[in-house]
Design a protein around this motif. Structure first.
Motif: not given
Lengths: 293, 276
Positions: A108, A111-112, A114-115, A174, B202, B205, B256-257, B260-261, B264, B267-268
């Motif tokens: 995690t 990965i964050w 990415y934003a 990722i 996606i 973001v 955006p964070v 994503v979180l 997650q 998304f992945v």
């Protein structure tokens, strides 16, 4: 790829694709056609007369040492960003793939990013590398290294490469992690029985099996570095000092929007278009191959 | 096999995490300190609780170079959502048409959409601007969102998902006498829910992080997105209020964070299975 169609009639499907087609036509095809058209023309300084000049804009473009230099700079920039970002991501992915405590948390926390927007990445780095306020700048200056990326070309180039690569690590992480997870455990077991461990196991088994992912990421990273880094570069250096950090996209923006040189900017657009077409072709050829095998 | 703690792995991963967490922490710490101290290069790694008021200040007042942050964030939010939802709707519809109907010029439509993959904004800067001007879309919210809604990637993804639906399911729906809309609503949308969720992350973001497009079509400061706003803030070399810039940077990252979180897992999965 074909499937048996289940509904007849053409009015409904036409209505369904129409919005997408209209947007595509007005905002993609028409402007692209215009770029092609303008690239063959030249306007006088007052924008009154326009004449057809054939490929002259292109021959001038490639005769201009500054443009050729920008092409090389862009290629080197893309290669460095892709390499640094992918190498770091692969290293992290290999360790995050191990059976260790807290790996979910590690993932995690990797990965964050990415934003993060490319332009915002630049702002986050100012506190480290800005000539006046940066922590790293302060340390370097204390060590006797004169650090000012706003004046020193090599330093400016280094900074935009590092920030651009930094922002892309998560994306690559990722994909590498997903690639590593798709390697069957039995393959790794067999390798271990044969005595392949650590670095040797990675070099002879893991890395070759990751080749499809690596190849895909090379293409994506090149596209990222060529196009999406515009925000990073504009926020940090605006292409300067001089032209030290000017990539092809920064230049096409400068010449077109800021300097209003229609013919040259359109010719540059067409050159970029050819580049994207080549990269997309490579990507799809490869993606097609992956699907077949 | 030995089962001890893998210290090397922990060390490498901690360094990796720090590579991203430290700059963020530094930005947070700096946001609470005095702008003058930051400008002199005296940033402390320890935040000053007394300076937390800066967040309220930037939200309501902004900083030199740009307006109030709440306004820019609201605009970014509306733009990101507009792009995301618009792209998803338009792509689902066109993928549906291409995958389940037979109509004249079907393949022409498909390839026309496909071609847009090769025409990012950067390669058609000036003519696109001219088209926008022709439609009167310069300096309008519609102009920020509409042209970014066309999406070859999402259309290709949905088409692939639709084509992978088993024939039996399609046949069963047909036996039930499901019409085109019911088929879309009851079969296709539920089946592709996970893909839609992944795509939402996606695209959100993507929309939030836009820089070149708003820079081109929205020169009116009223239409500054947060990403445009923060670059404007650091562009005023003379009187940069660094603590406000850093607070704005953190606020710009937050939505955006968070997306994503929070999403997650989907998304992945969606990112690595679909296209980029």
């Amino acid at each position: 790829m074909e499937r048996r169609t289940i509904f007849s009639g053409w009015a409904l499907p036409a209505a369904l694709v129409l919005p997408q087609l209209l947007l595509t036509f007005f905002f993609f095809l028409w402007p692209a056609g215009q770029a092609l058209f303008y690239s063959l023309q030249r306007q006088d300084a007052f924008g009154i007369r326009t004449e057809f000049v054939g490929l002259e804009n292109f021959s001038e473009l490639f005769a201009d040492p500054l443009y050729v230099e920008t092409i090389w700079r862009t290629i080197i920039f893309c290669a460095l960003v892709a390499f640094i970002s992918m190498a770091l991501a692969l290293l992290l992915a290999v360790f995050a793939d191990r059976e260790i405590r807290g790996r979910g948390v590690y993932r995690t926390l990797l990965i964050w990013p990415y934003a993060i927007a490319p332009a915002v990445a630049a702002v986050l780095w100012l506190l480290l590398v800005h000539p006046q306020i940066g922590l790293i700048s302060g340390m370097l200056n204390a060590m006797g290294i004169a650090w000012d990326y706003k004046l020193n070309s090599a330093q400016a180039f280094t900074v935009v490469v590092l920030v651009s690569a930094w922002k892309q690590v998560s994306y690559n992480f990722i994909f590498f992690l997903a690639g590593l997870q798709s390697i069957p455990k039995s393959v790794m077991e067999a390798a271990r029985m044969d005595g392949a461990k650590g670095w040797r196991q990675f070099r002879t088994i893991v890395f070759p099996l990751l080749a499809p992912t690596t190849f895909f990421l090379i293409v994506v990273n090149m596209v990222y570095a060529a196009f999406d880094t515009f925000g990073t570069i504009e926020a940090l250096t605006r292409g300067g000092p001089g032209k030290a950090t000017e990539t092809l996209v920064v230049k096409v923006y400068r010449d077109g929007i800021v300097n209003l040189d229609l013919g040259s900017s359109s010719a540059q657009s067409v050159v970029l278009m050819l580049g994207v077409i080549a990269l997309t072709a490579v990507q799809f050829r490869y993606l097609g191959r992956r699907r077949d095998s | 096999m030995k089962r001890g703690t893998d210290w090397v792995a922990h060390a490498v991963l901690c360094l990796g995490v720090a590579l991203f967490a430290l700059p963020l922490w530094l930005v947070f710490a700096a946001s609470t300190q005095e702008s003058g101290a930051i400008a002199r290069g005296n940033v402390s790694l320890i935040p000053d609780p007394a300076g937390l008021g800066v967040y309220a200040q930037v939200l309501t007042e902004g900083a030199p170079g740009a307006g109030p942050v709440w306004r820019m964030m609201l605009l970014s939010f509306a733009m990101a959502l507009g792009i995301t939802i618009g792209k998803i709707i338009i792509s689902v519809l066109s993928a549906y048409a291409v995958a389940f109907f037979r109509f004249p010029f079907r393949m022409v439509a498909f390839w026309t959409i496909f071609i847009t993959l090769m025409l990012p904004v950067e390669v058609r800067i000036i003519p696109t601007y001219a088209v926008m001007a022709g439609f009167g879309l310069i300096n309008s919210f519609t102009g920020l969102v509409l042209p970014l809604i066309a999406s070859a990637t999402a259309t290709l993804l949905f088409r692939q998902v639709f084509l992978s639906i088993p024939d039996e399911l399609v046949e069963a729906a047909r036996m039930d006498g499901a019409g085109p809309w019911r088929f879309l609503r009851d079969i296709l949308l539920p089946v592709s829910a996970a893909n839609i969720a992944a795509l939402f992350v996606i695209l959100f973001v993507y929309g939030w992080n836009q820089y070149l497009w708003p820079l081109l079509v929205a020169t009116d400061p009223k239409l500054d997105t947060i990403v445009i706003g923060i670059v404007k803030m650091i562009g005023t070399e003379t009187a940069t209020e660094w603590n406000r810039v850093m607070a704005t940077a953190l606020l710009a990252l937050l939505p955006p964070v968070a997306v994503v979180l929070l999403m997650q897992r989907w998304f992945v999965k969606g990112l690595t299975e679909g296209d980029k």
